[in-house]
Write a protein that holds these residues in place. Structure first.
Motif, PDB file in Angstrom:
ATOM      1  N   GLY A  46     -19.610  25.089 -14.400  1.00 17.76           N
ATOM      2  CA  GLY A  46     -19.882  23.894 -15.209  1.00 17.76           C
ATOM      3  C   GLY A  46     -21.055  23.049 -14.756  1.00 17.76           C
ATOM      4  O   GLY A  46     -21.278  21.959 -15.296  1.00 17.76           O
ATOM      5  N   THR A  47     -21.828  23.532 -13.802  1.00 17.59           N
ATOM      6  CA  THR A  47     -22.964  22.755 -13.296  1.00 17.59           C
ATOM      7  C   THR A  47     -24.049  22.608 -14.365  1.00 17.59           C
ATOM      8  O   THR A  47     -24.407  23.578 -15.033  1.00 17.59           O
ATOM      9  N   ILE A  48     -24.548  21.363 -14.508  1.00 10.98           N
ATOM     10  CA  ILE A  48     -25.624  21.102 -15.477  1.00 10.98           C
ATOM     11  C   ILE A  48     -26.962  21.307 -14.776  1.00 10.98           C
ATOM     12  O   ILE A  48     -27.208  20.722 -13.719  1.00 10.98           O
ATOM     13  N   GLN A  49     -27.826  22.144 -15.360  1.00  9.52           N
ATOM     14  CA  GLN A  49     -29.130  22.404 -14.735  1.00  9.52           C
ATOM     15  C   GLN A  49     -30.094  21.234 -15.020  1.00  9.52           C
ATOM     16  O   GLN A  49     -30.000  20.583 -16.064  1.00  9.52           O
ATOM     17  N   ILE A  71     -30.128  25.540  -9.819  1.00 10.50           N
ATOM     18  CA  ILE A  71     -31.180  26.511  -9.516  1.00 10.50           C
ATOM     19  C   ILE A  71     -32.271  25.863  -8.653  1.00 10.50           C
ATOM     20  O   ILE A  71     -32.463  24.649  -8.661  1.00 10.50           O
ATOM     21  N   ASP A  72     -32.988  26.713  -7.917  1.00  9.37           N
ATOM     22  CA  ASP A  72     -33.968  26.264  -6.930  1.00  9.37           C
ATOM     23  C   ASP A  72     -35.311  25.963  -7.621  1.00  9.37           C
ATOM     24  O   ASP A  72     -36.056  26.869  -7.990  1.00  9.37           O
ATOM     25  N   LEU A  73     -35.607  24.672  -7.763  1.00  6.64           N
ATOM     26  CA  LEU A  73     -36.822  24.276  -8.490  1.00  6.64           C
ATOM     27  C   LEU A  73     -38.084  24.533  -7.678  1.00  6.64           C
ATOM     28  O   LEU A  73     -39.156  24.789  -8.244  1.00  6.64           O
ATOM     29  N   ASP A 131     -49.412  35.079 -15.556  1.00 10.19           N
ATOM     30  CA  ASP A 131     -48.882  35.849 -16.701  1.00 10.19           C
ATOM     31  C   ASP A 131     -47.416  35.516 -17.006  1.00 10.19           C
ATOM     32  O   ASP A 131     -46.776  36.223 -17.791  1.00 10.19           O
ATOM     33  N   THR A 132     -46.890  34.445 -16.385  1.00  6.60           N
ATOM     34  CA  THR A 132     -45.519  34.045 -16.716  1.00  6.60           C
ATOM     35  C   THR A 132     -45.510  33.454 -18.122  1.00  6.60           C
ATOM     36  O   THR A 132     -46.251  32.515 -18.398  1.00  6.60           O
ATOM     37  N   PHE A 133     -44.697  34.023 -18.989  1.00  5.89           N
ATOM     38  CA  PHE A 133     -44.699  33.519 -20.378  1.00  5.89           C
ATOM     39  C   PHE A 133     -43.333  32.984 -20.811  1.00  5.89           C
ATOM     40  O   PHE A 133     -43.208  32.375 -21.867  1.00  5.89           O
ATOM     41  N   LEU A 134     -42.284  33.218 -19.992  1.00  9.51           N
ATOM     42  CA  LEU A 134     -40.953  32.776 -20.418  1.00  9.51           C
ATOM     43  C   LEU A 134     -40.118  32.340 -19.223  1.00  9.51           C
ATOM     44  O   LEU A 134     -40.051  33.038 -18.213  1.00  9.51           O
ATOM     45  N   PHE A 135     -39.504  31.170 -19.369  1.00  2.00           N
ATOM     46  CA  PHE A 135     -38.465  30.757 -18.416  1.00  2.00           C
ATOM     47  C   PHE A 135     -37.193  30.549 -19.216  1.00  2.00           C
ATOM     48  O   PHE A 135     -37.209  29.896 -20.252  1.00  2.00           O
ATOM     49  N   MET A 136     -36.108  31.119 -18.734  1.00  3.38           N
ATOM     50  CA  MET A 136     -34.848  30.906 -19.457  1.00  3.38           C
ATOM     51  C   MET A 136     -33.759  30.447 -18.506  1.00  3.38           C
ATOM     52  O   MET A 136     -33.732  30.836 -17.333  1.00  3.38           O
ATOM     53  N   THR A 137     -32.872  29.596 -19.020  1.00  3.18           N
ATOM     54  CA  THR A 137     -31.799  29.082 -18.177  1.00  3.18           C
ATOM     55  C   THR A 137     -30.550  28.842 -19.004  1.00  3.18           C
ATOM     56  O   THR A 137     -30.593  28.733 -20.228  1.00  3.18           O
ATOM     57  N   THR A 138     -29.430  28.763 -18.284  1.00  3.49           N
ATOM     58  CA  THR A 138     -28.139  28.455 -18.886  1.00  3.49           C
ATOM     59  C   THR A 138     -27.883  26.976 -18.618  1.00  3.49           C
ATOM     60  O   THR A 138     -27.660  26.598 -17.462  1.00  3.49           O
ATOM     61  N   ALA A 139     -27.976  26.147 -19.648  1.00  2.00           N
ATOM     62  CA  ALA A 139     -27.987  24.690 -19.439  1.00  2.00           C
ATOM     63  C   ALA A 139     -26.765  24.210 -18.674  1.00  2.00           C
ATOM     64  O   ALA A 139     -26.871  23.382 -17.763  1.00  2.00           O
ATOM     65  N   VAL A 140     -25.590  24.716 -19.054  1.00  2.00           N
ATOM     66  CA  VAL A 140     -24.368  24.413 -18.306  1.00  2.00           C
ATOM     67  C   VAL A 140     -23.809  25.743 -17.820  1.00  2.00           C
ATOM     68  O   VAL A 140     -23.587  26.655 -18.628  1.00  2.00           O
ATOM     69  N   ASN A 141     -23.623  25.849 -16.513  1.00  2.00           N
ATOM     70  CA  ASN A 141     -23.140  27.122 -15.977  1.00  2.00           C
ATOM     71  C   ASN A 141     -21.768  27.453 -16.541  1.00  2.00           C
ATOM     72  O   ASN A 141     -20.857  26.620 -16.545  1.00  2.00           O
ATOM     73  N   HIS A 142     -21.620  28.715 -16.970  1.00  2.00           N
ATOM     74  CA  HIS A 142     -20.400  29.130 -17.656  1.00  2.00           C
ATOM     75  C   HIS A 142     -19.219  29.304 -16.718  1.00  2.00           C
ATOM     76  O   HIS A 142     -18.092  29.418 -17.159  1.00  2.00           O
ATOM     77  N   VAL A 143     -19.473  29.332 -15.406  1.00  2.00           N
ATOM     78  CA  VAL A 143     -18.367  29.517 -14.456  1.00  2.00           C
ATOM     79  C   VAL A 143     -17.960  28.187 -13.819  1.00  2.00           C
ATOM     80  O   VAL A 143     -16.784  27.820 -13.843  1.00  2.00           O
TER      81      VAL A 143
END
Lengths: 207, 396
Positions: B154-157, B128-130, B140-152
């Motif tokens: 396999g990339t590790i964030q 993902i683009d940091l 007002d940003t209160f949440l960041f969510m990510t998929t640690a290892v991409n399910h398709v």
């Protein structure tokens, strides 16, 4: 979702597969972007107008390969006039049915066969290149399958209005906003119509 | 031929380990009680439950009471995301276009509820683009969510870098991680990465299906999602399966006793598979990150000129189970959104095959898979107009 045994047989051991050297006519339909493409080759007896040999190539899924295989079986040995009567419904029936979401494969196979026959007839002066009209659009819409039920959108009365004027196509479809197939249908229609050089602009409207 | 004789779809679900199966047995018929007070049955379950919580917590550097067992990763994701959002009530959320459907469908739901959501893009390896993350953060940003290892792919964030960016924000931004693919496949310490909530599940690491857990950092306020009878606490109302939890804990024990060894073994298998594929099959490419940047169990390739549903079906007839990103294999007839989002063409997406290995796979199995796949590829290419056209171009 499951394939019939007949589909699996034709997928694993397709009939008439392979490129034909020096065919009398050929046609390619579909596109790699849509995930399926079929090429049909014909050898036609010039005197009797009987399809003496037919073969195909297919880029696509199991049902794509199976429907192309069965369509060549159906066409082989038939006169051009008889072969022109072969529809996607015949292909589907001959395979013992297809899952609804895969019916569009049989349309592509039948379409490619008909294009090859048409190309032969045009090349041999048996018919003229047809004029593009509203009728052409309607004929193409009859080839768009609604994947949920495996029927074409014209039979399902999903086409509310078709307009054509000077390269511009307008189609109104009866598909609700929560219908998840909207994008698929839209892309399918574009794919079918954009191959005509006469079509400059396509507008598809939903309620 | 037996279905799934060689099973390479372990990222979806994996076989229960024999040790796990055994560990669950007593809790079905002998020690099946719910936790409770004062009487010995309830008290003893409370005790073992605390032990299981502790086992799972240790695996991610958490405290036992920060672990809430759920029916799986999806429920854990829902409790966390909706729980945080409903507690905060309004504002802005960030995730990415390559996230797992659990996160993306929750993001869509949040939008319907009036929250604003920004979707980060990802590069060609699915990282993902940091820089975009820094730009998207608002007061007002209160949440960041990510998929640690991409399910398709396999990339590790880059969790550490994400944590650094989030911690520099002037306002508190909760960090939620879906670790469905990451748990047990990489070192995941919740303190090291500043994770506030995280979803994990048992059945991807040879635990039973139907059990997962939510990690909730102490002090993270979650509005209650599921209302019902309180057996343990307000986040996990209703009954729970002590047998499945026992199995989950055992699976964690087995996987984490030597996590480095677990990772090394998986990577040896996937590296071997990549090497053999490259040796035996021409015109293929690896999708996603290479080397240490990808999870050790994932190999995703695109096979040029042929389509994935046909490939997976032919492999299936040889008893080999893999997955594909082809539109033709999906119920919605759409090419895989992750592959499309990282710049793959429709043809690459349609021709993609995903292999995910487990500790029960062997190199001999992988040899068989590559041999069969080489034959299938050759056969389907002979039928393909794209391959014929490619060969013709080469002659020129």
């Amino acid at each position: 979702m499951q394939y019939s045994q007949k589909v699996l047989d034709h997928f694993m051991h397709p009939h008439n597969v392979g490129k034909m050297e020096n065919p009398d006519a050929t046609a390619t339909e579909g596109s790699p972007a849509c995930g399926d493409q079929v090429t049909v080759y014909l050898k036609v007896n010039e005197d009797t107008k009987v399809i003496e040999d037919v073969s195909f190539l297919s880029y696509g899924c199991a049902s794509n390969i199976a429907t192309a295989s069965i369509i060549t079986d159906l066409a082989k040995g038939k006169s051009l006039d008889d072969a022109k009567q072969i529809t996607w419904r015949d292909a589907m029936e001959a395979l013992g049915g297809l899952p609804p979401v895969k019916v569009h494969c049989s349309v592509l196979a039948a379409d490619t066969l008909q294009s090859a026959i048409s190309n032969y007839e045009i090349a041999h002066g048996l018919k003229k290149v047809p004029n593009f009209s509203k009728e052409t659009i309607l004929e193409e819409l009859k080839k768009i399958i609604y994947p949920q039920v495996g029927e074409d959108i014209v039979s399902l009365k999903m086409v509310k209005y078709v307009g054509y004027n000077d390269g511009e196509v307008v189609i109104d479809l009866n598909m609700m906003s929560f219908d998840t197939w909207r994008d698929n249908i839209k892309e399918e229609i574009k794919e079918h119509l954009e191959k005509y050089p006469e079509v400059k602009k396509i507008e598809i409207n939903f309620p | 031929m037996k279905p799934g004789m060689i099973y390479l779809d372990n990222c979806v679900t994996s076989a229960v380990a024999p040790e796990v199966f055994e560990a669950m047995q007593p809790y079905f018929s002998q020690r099946f009680w719910f936790p409770g007070n004062f009487i010995s049955t309830g008290e003893s379950t409370r005790e073992v439950l605390a032990g299981f919580q502790s086992t799972v917590a240790n695996a991610i550097g958490a405290k036992a009471d920060e672990i809430h067992f759920t029916s799986g990763g999806t429920l854990a994701n829902n409790i966390a995301i909706k729980g945080i959002a409903n507690a905060v009530k309004k504002g802005h959320v960030i995730c990415s276009v390559v996230d797992y459907p659990d996160l993306l469908t929750n993001a869509a739901w949040l939008e319907q509820q009036g929250f604003e959501v920004s979707y980060l893009s990802a590069d060609d390896k699915a990282v993902i683009d940091l820089e975009q993350l820094k730009r998207e953060i608002r007061p007002d940003t209160f949440l960041f969510m990510t998929t640690a290892v991409n399910h398709v792919v396999g990339t590790i964030q880059p969790l550490r870098e994400i944590h650094e960016i989030l911690s520099k924000a002037p306002n508190k931004i909760y960090f939620h991680v879906d670790a469905g693919q990451a748990f047990g496949k990489m070192h995941l310490n919740v303190d090291e990465y500043g994770i506030d909530t995280m979803a994990i599940s048992a059945h991807k690491i040879h635990g039973p299906q139907g059990i997962g857990a939510l990690y909730q950092r102490k002090g993270t306020k979650l509005a209650q999602l599921i209302h019902g009878v309180k057996r343990v606490d307000n986040l996990q109302t209703g009954g729970l399966s002590i047998a499945l939890i026992a199995g989950f804990a055992k699976a964690v024990e087995l996987n984490f006793a030597d996590l480095d060894g677990t990772i090394r073994n998986l990577r040896e298998l996937s590296d071997y598979l990549i090497k053999r594929l490259n040796e035996k099959i021409p015109y293929i490419e690896l999708n996603g990150a290479e080397g240490e940047g990808r999870a050790p169990h994932n190999v995703n390739i695109s096979i040029d000129y042929i389509e994935g549903e046909a490939i997976t079906m032919m492999l299936d007839m040889h008893g080999i189970t893999v997955a594909t990103g082809s539109a033709c294999a999906s119920e919605g007839l759409k090419a895989n959104y992750v592959l499309m989002a990282i710049g793959k063409t429709h043809v690459q997406s349609h021709g993609s095959i995903k292999f995910t290995v487990s500790r029960y796979n062997t190199k001999e199995e992988l040899d068989t898979v590559v041999d069969r796949l080489a034959e299938i590829t050759e056969e389907l290419r002979q039928r393909s107009p794209l391959y014929t056209a490619f060969l013709k171009n080469q002659e020129k």
